[in-house]
Scaffold this motif. Structure first.
Motif, PDB file in Angstrom:
ATOM      1  N   SER A  32     -53.056  42.047  19.977  1.00  0.00           N
ATOM      2  CA  SER A  32     -52.904  40.607  19.807  1.00  0.00           C
ATOM      3  C   SER A  32     -51.984  40.105  20.910  1.00  0.00           C
ATOM      4  N   THR A  33     -52.000  38.797  21.163  1.00  0.00           N
ATOM      5  CA  THR A  33     -51.266  38.260  22.312  1.00  0.00           C
ATOM      6  C   THR A  33     -50.517  36.983  21.952  1.00  0.00           C
ATOM      7  N   ALA A  34     -49.489  36.711  22.741  1.00  0.00           N
ATOM      8  CA  ALA A  34     -48.743  35.454  22.679  1.00  0.00           C
ATOM      9  C   ALA A  34     -48.302  35.132  24.093  1.00  0.00           C
ATOM     10  N   SER A  35     -48.147  33.835  24.402  1.00  0.00           N
ATOM     11  CA  SER A  35     -47.795  33.432  25.757  1.00  0.00           C
ATOM     12  C   SER A  35     -46.439  32.719  25.832  1.00  0.00           C
ATOM     13  N   ARG A  36     -45.741  32.601  24.702  1.00  0.00           N
ATOM     14  CA  ARG A  36     -44.418  31.979  24.674  1.00  0.00           C
ATOM     15  C   ARG A  36     -43.452  32.889  23.923  1.00  0.00           C
ATOM     16  N   GLY A  37     -42.188  32.859  24.344  1.00  0.00           N
ATOM     17  CA  GLY A  37     -41.204  33.686  23.684  1.00  0.00           C
ATOM     18  C   GLY A  37     -40.915  33.263  22.258  1.00  0.00           C
ATOM     19  N   ASP A  38     -40.743  31.957  22.027  1.00  0.00           N
ATOM     20  CA  ASP A  38     -40.361  31.490  20.694  1.00  0.00           C
ATOM     21  C   ASP A  38     -41.460  31.751  19.669  1.00  0.00           C
ATOM     22  N   THR A  39     -42.721  31.461  20.027  1.00  0.00           N
ATOM     23  CA  THR A  39     -43.809  31.736  19.093  1.00  0.00           C
ATOM     24  C   THR A  39     -44.071  33.238  18.978  1.00  0.00           C
ATOM     25  N   GLY A  40     -43.781  33.974  20.043  1.00  0.00           N
ATOM     26  CA  GLY A  40     -43.959  35.424  20.012  1.00  0.00           C
ATOM     27  C   GLY A  40     -43.048  36.100  19.001  1.00  0.00           C
ATOM     28  N   VAL A  41     -41.831  35.573  18.840  1.00  0.00           N
ATOM     29  CA  VAL A  41     -40.904  36.128  17.846  1.00  0.00           C
ATOM     30  C   VAL A  41     -41.513  36.050  16.458  1.00  0.00           C
ATOM     31  N   GLU A  42     -41.987  34.873  16.092  1.00  0.00           N
ATOM     32  CA  GLU A  42     -42.561  34.689  14.755  1.00  0.00           C
ATOM     33  C   GLU A  42     -43.828  35.504  14.576  1.00  0.00           C
ATOM     34  N   GLN A  43     -44.623  35.630  15.645  1.00  0.00           N
ATOM     35  CA  GLN A  43     -45.847  36.419  15.557  1.00  0.00           C
ATOM     36  C   GLN A  43     -45.528  37.902  15.352  1.00  0.00           C
ATOM     37  N   ALA A  44     -44.518  38.391  16.065  1.00  0.00           N
ATOM     38  CA  ALA A  44     -44.119  39.796  15.914  1.00  0.00           C
ATOM     39  C   ALA A  44     -43.634  40.078  14.500  1.00  0.00           C
ATOM     40  N   LEU A  45     -42.846  39.170  13.947  1.00  0.00           N
ATOM     41  CA  LEU A  45     -42.323  39.364  12.598  1.00  0.00           C
ATOM     42  C   LEU A  45     -43.425  39.246  11.549  1.00  0.00           C
ATOM     43  N   ARG A  46     -44.421  38.435  11.837  1.00  0.00           N
ATOM     44  CA  ARG A  46     -45.526  38.252  10.890  1.00  0.00           C
ATOM     45  C   ARG A  46     -46.518  39.413  10.947  1.00  0.00           C
ATOM     46  N   GLU A  47     -46.870  39.853  12.162  1.00  0.00           N
ATOM     47  CA  GLU A  47     -47.902  40.873  12.320  1.00  0.00           C
ATOM     48  C   GLU A  47     -47.365  42.296  12.237  1.00  0.00           C
ATOM     49  N   ARG A  48     -46.077  42.480  12.541  1.00  0.00           N
ATOM     50  CA  ARG A  48     -45.439  43.800  12.524  1.00  0.00           C
ATOM     51  C   ARG A  48     -46.236  44.828  13.338  1.00  0.00           C
ATOM     52  N   PRO A  49     -46.412  44.575  14.647  1.00  0.00           N
ATOM     53  CA  PRO A  49     -47.124  45.545  15.483  1.00  0.00           C
ATOM     54  C   PRO A  49     -46.338  46.852  15.587  1.00  0.00           C
ATOM     55  N   GLU A  50     -47.026  47.904  15.988  1.00  0.00           N
ATOM     56  CA  GLU A  50     -46.379  49.211  16.144  1.00  0.00           C
ATOM     57  C   GLU A  50     -45.697  49.352  17.495  1.00  0.00           C
ATOM     58  N   LEU A  51     -46.003  48.435  18.420  1.00  0.00           N
ATOM     59  CA  LEU A  51     -45.349  48.427  19.736  1.00  0.00           C
ATOM     60  C   LEU A  51     -45.481  47.032  20.321  1.00  0.00           C
ATOM     61  N   LEU A  52     -44.468  46.615  21.074  1.00  0.00           N
ATOM     62  CA  LEU A  52     -44.444  45.293  21.691  1.00  0.00           C
ATOM     63  C   LEU A  52     -44.288  45.426  23.198  1.00  0.00           C
ATOM     64  N   LEU A  53     -45.191  44.791  23.949  1.00  0.00           N
ATOM     65  CA  LEU A  53     -45.048  44.637  25.394  1.00  0.00           C
ATOM     66  C   LEU A  53     -44.494  43.239  25.631  1.00  0.00           C
ATOM     67  N   LEU A  54     -43.341  43.159  26.283  1.00  0.00           N
ATOM     68  CA  LEU A  54     -42.600  41.897  26.346  1.00  0.00           C
ATOM     69  C   LEU A  54     -42.188  41.563  27.765  1.00  0.00           C
ATOM     70  N   ASP A  55     -42.716  40.455  28.282  1.00  0.00           N
ATOM     71  CA  ASP A  55     -42.312  39.974  29.606  1.00  0.00           C
ATOM     72  C   ASP A  55     -40.904  39.385  29.525  1.00  0.00           C
ATOM     73  N   ILE A  56     -40.154  39.483  30.601  1.00  0.00           N
ATOM     74  CA  ILE A  56     -38.802  38.914  30.612  1.00  0.00           C
ATOM     75  C   ILE A  56     -38.840  37.409  30.857  1.00  0.00           C
ATOM     76  N   MET A  57     -39.629  36.978  31.835  1.00  0.00           N
ATOM     77  CA  MET A  57     -39.675  35.560  32.181  1.00  0.00           C
ATOM     78  C   MET A  57     -40.742  34.865  31.352  1.00  0.00           C
ATOM     79  N   LEU A  58     -40.312  34.140  30.304  1.00  0.00           N
ATOM     80  CA  LEU A  58     -41.239  33.478  29.390  1.00  0.00           C
ATOM     81  C   LEU A  58     -40.805  32.045  29.125  1.00  0.00           C
ATOM     82  N   PRO A  59     -41.738  31.155  28.853  1.00  0.00           N
ATOM     83  CA  PRO A  59     -41.359  29.807  28.404  1.00  0.00           C
ATOM     84  C   PRO A  59     -40.918  29.837  26.941  1.00  0.00           C
TER      85      PRO A  59
END
Length: 230
Positions: free
Chosen positions: A32-59
């Motif tokens: 699954s994917t996200a393109s923003r840091g703030d929405t990505g936080v909520e998506q990670a907590l909701r979906e509980r993936p087994e691994l997260l690939l996280l860019d440093i420079m995000l809107p």
């Protein structure tokens, strides 16, 4: 093929995001994917993936803040940071706030897949001497539930702080070197600085010791490493 391991990618470069999604899906991952840091936080907590690939420079929220916030809110899955910056400080800060690894852009998909596989294999921790609970002084730590209490009050420990304490307790009474802590907790055989370990030890003492400046349980052995004593 790794089976249906779920991976969340938080990346704002559309071409890179699509490429990662296609390659990881082809390898058998549930992506699954996200393109923003703030929405990505909520998506990670909701979906509980087994691994997260996280860019440093995000809107919305940069990757370092995303990592810090997820760890604060109890997200324990491995986090691999993606960064276009090669400066050592970014790597150090990322690991200190809870990241497990980093890959510097541009990177090859084979390198990334190898790091993903290593992190997924390492993510299941071993029990402490067959006992999931640790007690010392006024402290109780349950490694199964990831809860810690001191004098009956809840103490918030990050996943890496728990892993450091777990390793020290597993080898209670023995000296554990900084290099061993880096290798077994962070997965690095070599690393440019041991400051990461020292900072985690400092925070553990502040949270768990009665007198952090004069610790009784998490001891420094000058020039060698650290030792845990009940």
């Amino acid at each position: 093929m790794m089976g249906e391991h779920r991976i969340l990618i938080i990346e704002d470069e559309p071409d890179l995001l699509r490429g990662l999604e296609m390659n990881l899906t082809a390898e058998g991952f549930d992506v699954s994917t996200a393109s923003r840091g703030d929405t990505g936080v909520e998506q990670a907590l909701r979906e509980r993936p087994e691994l997260l690939l996280l860019d440093i420079m995000l809107p919305g929220m940069n990757g370092l803040d995303v990592c810090r916030e997820l760890r604060r809110r109890g997200f324990e899955a491995p986090i691999i940071m993606l960064t276009a910056k090669a400066e050592e400080v970014d790597r150090v800060v990322g690991l200190e706030i809870g990241a497990d690894d980093y890959v510097t852009k541009p990177f090859g998909i084979r390198e990334l897949l190898a790091r993903i596989r290593v992190r997924l294999r390492r993510h299941t921790p071993a029990p402490v001497q067959g006992d999931a609970k640790l007690r010392f002084g006024k402290v109780t730590v349950d490694f199964d539930t990831h809860e810690a209490h001191r004098g009956g009050a809840r103490v918030e420990l990050t996943p890496k702080e728990l892993e450091v304490l777990r390793l020290l307790a597993k080898h209670r009474g023995e000296i554990v070197t900084r290099d061993r802590l880096l290798e077994e907790v962070w997965g690095y055989e070599t690393y440019p600085t041991t400051r990461t370990v020292d900072n985690h030890i400092l925070r553990l003492r502040q949270k768990l010791e009665e007198e952090p400046s004069n610790p009784r349980h998490i001891l420094s052995i000058y020039g060698e490493g650290y030792k845990f004593i009940d």
